[in-house]
Design a protein around this motif. Structure first.
Motif, PDB file in Angstrom:
ATOM      1  N   LEU A   1       9.124   2.255 -12.225  1.00 21.15           N
ATOM      2  CA  LEU A   1       9.370   3.692 -12.369  1.00 21.15           C
ATOM      3  C   LEU A   1      10.799   3.948 -12.818  1.00 21.15           C
ATOM      4  N   GLN A   2      11.001   4.982 -13.631  1.00 24.44           N
ATOM      5  CA  GLN A   2      12.373   5.344 -13.990  1.00 24.44           C
ATOM      6  C   GLN A   2      13.082   5.820 -12.714  1.00 24.44           C
ATOM      7  N   THR A   3      14.291   5.318 -12.480  1.00 21.74           N
ATOM      8  CA  THR A   3      15.015   5.641 -11.243  1.00 21.74           C
ATOM      9  C   THR A   3      15.094   7.147 -11.010  1.00 21.74           C
ATOM     10  N   ARG A   4      15.385   7.877 -12.053  1.00 25.73           N
ATOM     11  CA  ARG A   4      15.533   9.330 -11.950  1.00 25.73           C
ATOM     12  C   ARG A   4      14.261  10.000 -11.409  1.00 25.73           C
ATOM     13  N   SER A   5      13.113   9.431 -11.769  1.00 26.55           N
ATOM     14  CA  SER A   5      11.857  10.024 -11.304  1.00 26.55           C
ATOM     15  C   SER A   5      11.717   9.851  -9.797  1.00 26.55           C
TER      16      SER A   5
ATOM     17  N   ASP B   1       0.839  -1.201   0.000  1.00 23.78           N
ATOM     18  CA  ASP B   1       0.000   0.000   0.000  1.00 23.78           C
ATOM     19  C   ASP B   1       0.872   1.248   0.000  1.00 23.78           C
ATOM     20  N   ARG B   2       1.971   1.177   0.739  1.00 23.99           N
ATOM     21  CA  ARG B   2       2.883   2.314   0.806  1.00 23.99           C
ATOM     22  C   ARG B   2       4.321   1.838   0.775  1.00 23.99           C
ATOM     23  N   ILE B   3       5.185   2.665   0.273  1.00 25.29           N
ATOM     24  CA  ILE B   3       6.618   2.364   0.303  1.00 25.29           C
ATOM     25  C   ILE B   3       7.363   3.693   0.413  1.00 25.29           C
ATOM     26  N   ALA B   4       8.465   3.698   1.171  1.00 24.27           N
ATOM     27  CA  ALA B   4       9.223   4.940   1.374  1.00 24.27           C
ATOM     28  C   ALA B   4      10.058   5.274   0.132  1.00 24.27           C
ATOM     29  N   PHE B   5      10.289   6.568  -0.084  1.00 18.63           N
ATOM     30  CA  PHE B   5      11.094   7.014  -1.223  1.00 18.63           C
ATOM     31  C   PHE B   5      12.413   6.245  -1.315  1.00 18.63           C
ATOM     32  N   GLU B   6      13.114   6.145  -0.177  1.00 19.42           N
ATOM     33  CA  GLU B   6      14.436   5.505  -0.168  1.00 19.42           C
ATOM     34  C   GLU B   6      14.349   4.060  -0.646  1.00 19.42           C
ATOM     35  N   GLU B   7      13.308   3.358  -0.180  1.00 24.54           N
ATOM     36  CA  GLU B   7      13.153   1.955  -0.569  1.00 24.54           C
ATOM     37  C   GLU B   7      12.837   1.850  -2.053  1.00 24.54           C
ATOM     38  N   MET B   8      11.963   2.717  -2.515  1.00 24.72           N
ATOM     39  CA  MET B   8      11.581   2.692  -3.931  1.00 24.72           C
ATOM     40  C   MET B   8      12.790   2.984  -4.806  1.00 24.72           C
ATOM     41  N   LEU B   9      13.621   3.902  -4.322  1.00 23.12           N
ATOM     42  CA  LEU B   9      14.819   4.260  -5.078  1.00 23.12           C
ATOM     43  C   LEU B   9      15.736   3.040  -5.224  1.00 23.12           C
ATOM     44  N   GLU B  10      15.932   2.306  -4.125  1.00 19.25           N
ATOM     45  CA  GLU B  10      16.760   1.093  -4.186  1.00 19.25           C
ATOM     46  C   GLU B  10      16.121   0.061  -5.112  1.00 19.25           C
ATOM     47  N   LEU B  11      14.813  -0.157  -4.944  1.00 18.93           N
ATOM     48  CA  LEU B  11      14.146  -1.172  -5.762  1.00 18.93           C
ATOM     49  C   LEU B  11      14.194  -0.785  -7.235  1.00 18.93           C
ATOM     50  N   ALA B  12      13.977   0.495  -7.545  1.00 17.25           N
ATOM     51  CA  ALA B  12      13.979   0.936  -8.944  1.00 17.25           C
ATOM     52  C   ALA B  12      15.359   0.735  -9.550  1.00 17.25           C
ATOM     53  N   SER B  13      16.399   1.093  -8.799  1.00 18.96           N
ATOM     54  CA  SER B  13      17.733   0.957  -9.396  1.00 18.96           C
ATOM     55  C   SER B  13      18.194  -0.492  -9.386  1.00 18.96           C
ATOM     56  N   LEU B  14      17.562  -1.346  -8.572  1.00 22.29           N
ATOM     57  CA  LEU B  14      17.908  -2.763  -8.558  1.00 22.29           C
ATOM     58  C   LEU B  14      17.147  -3.541  -9.614  1.00 22.29           C
TER      59      LEU B  14
ATOM     60  N   LYS C   1      22.203 -10.992  -9.403  1.00 19.64           N
ATOM     61  CA  LYS C   1      22.235 -10.289  -8.124  1.00 19.64           C
ATOM     62  C   LYS C   1      20.856 -10.338  -7.483  1.00 19.64           C
ATOM     63  N   VAL C   2      20.816 -10.702  -6.223  1.00 20.99           N
ATOM     64  CA  VAL C   2      19.551 -10.709  -5.488  1.00 20.99           C
ATOM     65  C   VAL C   2      19.724  -9.817  -4.268  1.00 20.99           C
ATOM     66  N   SER C   3      18.743  -8.960  -4.011  1.00 22.48           N
ATOM     67  CA  SER C   3      18.875  -7.980  -2.936  1.00 22.48           C
ATOM     68  C   SER C   3      17.629  -7.928  -2.080  1.00 22.48           C
ATOM     69  N   VAL C   4      17.815  -7.682  -0.780  1.00 26.07           N
ATOM     70  CA  VAL C   4      16.675  -7.378   0.073  1.00 26.07           C
ATOM     71  C   VAL C   4      16.784  -5.907   0.480  1.00 26.07           C
ATOM     72  N   VAL C   5      15.630  -5.232   0.508  1.00 22.88           N
ATOM     73  CA  VAL C   5      15.591  -3.791   0.753  1.00 22.88           C
ATOM     74  C   VAL C   5      14.576  -3.494   1.845  1.00 22.88           C
ATOM     75  N   GLY C   6      14.943  -2.632   2.774  1.00 21.08           N
ATOM     76  CA  GLY C   6      13.961  -2.213   3.783  1.00 21.08           C
ATOM     77  C   GLY C   6      14.526  -1.195   4.746  1.00 21.08           C
ATOM     78  N   ILE C   7      13.769  -0.119   5.009  1.00 19.58           N
ATOM     79  CA  ILE C   7      14.270   0.885   5.964  1.00 19.58           C
ATOM     80  C   ILE C   7      14.316   0.320   7.377  1.00 19.58           C
TER      81      ILE C   7
ATOM     82  N   GLY D   1      11.034  -5.416   0.286  1.00 22.09           N
ATOM     83  CA  GLY D   1      11.017  -6.079  -1.006  1.00 22.09           C
ATOM     84  C   GLY D   1      12.276  -6.867  -1.308  1.00 22.09           C
ATOM     85  N   VAL D   2      12.129  -7.806  -2.232  1.00 18.90           N
ATOM     86  CA  VAL D   2      13.263  -8.579  -2.731  1.00 18.90           C
ATOM     87  C   VAL D   2      13.396  -8.264  -4.222  1.00 18.90           C
ATOM     88  N   ALA D   3      14.554  -7.761  -4.615  1.00 15.70           N
ATOM     89  CA  ALA D   3      14.752  -7.394  -6.026  1.00 15.70           C
ATOM     90  C   ALA D   3      15.836  -8.279  -6.632  1.00 15.70           C
ATOM     91  N   TYR D   4      15.882  -8.312  -7.947  1.00 14.42           N
ATOM     92  CA  TYR D   4      16.918  -9.119  -8.588  1.00 14.42           C
ATOM     93  C   TYR D   4      17.341  -8.463  -9.885  1.00 14.42           C
TER      94      TYR D   4
END
Ligand code: ASP
Ligand code: MG
Length: 412
Positions: free
Chosen positions: A212-216, A194-207, A347-353, A258-261
């Motif tokens: 969303l485009q990372t720059r956005s 339902d919600r995600i923090a900017f910082e987390e979204m930024l990591e997930l987008a670049s991962l 590459k597999v990553s876990v992301v979370g504030i 989230g888990v990104a790859y």
């Protein structure tokens, strides 16, 4: 009057029917009393077609003409959207980037937005215009040439307009109904957030989460633009989708969001490089000059003044990296024994504030991977992210195991 930015991606404007459906949604927001800025992408597939035409005409194309061609897809949808709104008796007109103007740098095909003066649109809103339809993805350079913002760039156009016009929110309409804990194609237990923090979204987008485009996301974070990602295919209600927002606006969340790859990574190792000042610069300088996007870097402990240096990069840049390293060796600027390329990694990553305040995330992650018999080749961490490089054949398994161990199928 309050303002809203609504962005419609390629699939949301793919046909005249879809444009009508999107326009109806714009009408709902206008009826609520908003002045709306609509940002449109090109019809889906159009930009790829235009890029193909450019490449076929001129393999070493002039980037200024590439932008002239490739930006045209958005001009078509902007005009069609304005016409559709007019047919619904909503006062609307279209704007190409240069007409606003969206002022950008002159880095053709990957320009950055520098300023969006608001006077032109403001004047039209004051005259009673309800909707400004703006062609996304494009702008104008200081030299007066048309520029584009890089693939996926209309997300960035949308956020930049939301910041410049102090919009209440920036709604990104797309073909997925929000941001997920992981790719639903890999884990059937993936859950929409339902919600995600900017910082987390930024990591997930670049991962590699491609919503969303990372720059956005960078821009949204910097200007505190509330960003909502939702589908234009399902129900388009006020509560739908995922809100990308300030950490403070998230009441409860899991430690991991989230888990990104990213599937196609290569692990490159230079063996027996001299362990002395300047060695990292001698390696990563030429790699940067060759346009290699280095991600993880690990330097081993040294033995008899020699050490191994490992880095990761996208698989399709391996040749370029090898060329750059061998050239540096030939010039006598760098000495190494061997360059070993392992092209079968991911590459597999876990992301979370939540990681900031919770100990033990790393050990939990490593245990989960070892329980599946997955060997870790490289590890890197940041404040809110842990990434590992593993064999590509274990990617799905790793994503599923991590999604399970951190309990992501259930909300906090
Ligand atoms: N049409 C452009 C692209 O496909 C920009 C966008 O849709 O965001 O990259
Ligand atoms: Mg997109």
């Amino acid at each position: 009057m309050p303002r809203l930015v609504m962005k419609f991606g390629g699939t949301s404007v793919a046909t005249l029917d879809r444009i009508r459906r999107a326009a109806k949604r714009v009408g709902v927001e206008v009826a609520k009393g908003y002045e709306v800025i609509v940002i449109v992408s090109a019809m889906s597939g159009k930009t790829n077609e235009l890029v193909g035409w450019v490449r076929e005409t001129s393999p070493l194309f002039d980037a200024r003409e590439y932008d002239a061609v490739v930006s045209s897809g958005e001009n078509v949808t902007a005009g069609l959207m304005a016409l559709t709104l007019q047919e619904m008796d909503i006062p609307a007109r279209s704007w190409q980037g240069w007409q606003v103007p969206v002022k950008t740098t002159s880095a053709h095909s990957s320009a950055r937005i520098e300023a969006i003066p608001s006077d032109n649109l403001d004047a039209k809103f004051a005259e009673g215009m309800k909707v400004a339809v703006v062609a996304g993805f494009q702008g104008i350079s200081p030299e007066g040439r048309i520029t584009t913002l890089g693939r996926g760039g209309s997300d960035t156009t949308a956020v930049a307009f939301a910041a410049a016009f102090e919009a209440e929110r920036c709604d990104i309409y797309t073909d997925v109904d929000g941001v997920y804990t992981t790719d639903p194609r890999i884990s059937s237990k993936a859950r929409k957030l339902d919600r995600i923090a900017f910082e987390e979204m930024l990591e997930l987008a670049s991962l590699g989460a491609k919503v969303l485009q990372t720059r956005s996301v960078e821009l949204a974070m910097r200007y505190r633009v509330r960003l909502r990602v939702l589908s234009s295919f399902g129900e388009m209600s006020d509560e739908a989708g995922t809100l990308v927002c300030d950490e403070e606006d998230i009441v409860e969340s899991n430690v991991i969001s989230g888990v990104a790859y990213s599937r196609d990574e290569a692990k490159m190792t230079l063996t027996a490089v001299a362990d002395q000042p300047g060695i990292a610069a001698a390696i990563f300088g030429p790699l940067a000059d060759a346009g290699v996007n280095v991600d993880m870097i690990v330097q081993n402990i040294s033995e008899e003044g020699r050490t191994d240096m490992t880095f990761s990069c996208p698989v399709d840049q391996v040749l370029r990296a090898e060329k750059a390293m061998n050239a540096a060796k030939d010039r006598g600027e760098l000495d190494f024994h061997e360059l070993i390329a392992d092209e079968n990694t991911c590459k597999v990553s876990v992301v979370g504030i939540g990681m900031r305040s919770h100990a033990g995330v790393a050990s939990q992650m490593f245990k989960a991977l070892s329980d599946e018999g997955i060997n870790i080749k490289v590890i890197t961490t940041s404040e809110i992210k842990i990434s590992v490089l593993i064999d590509r054949k274990y990617m799905e398994l790793a994503v599923q195991a991590l999604h399970d161990v951190f309990g992501l199928e259930k909300a906090a």
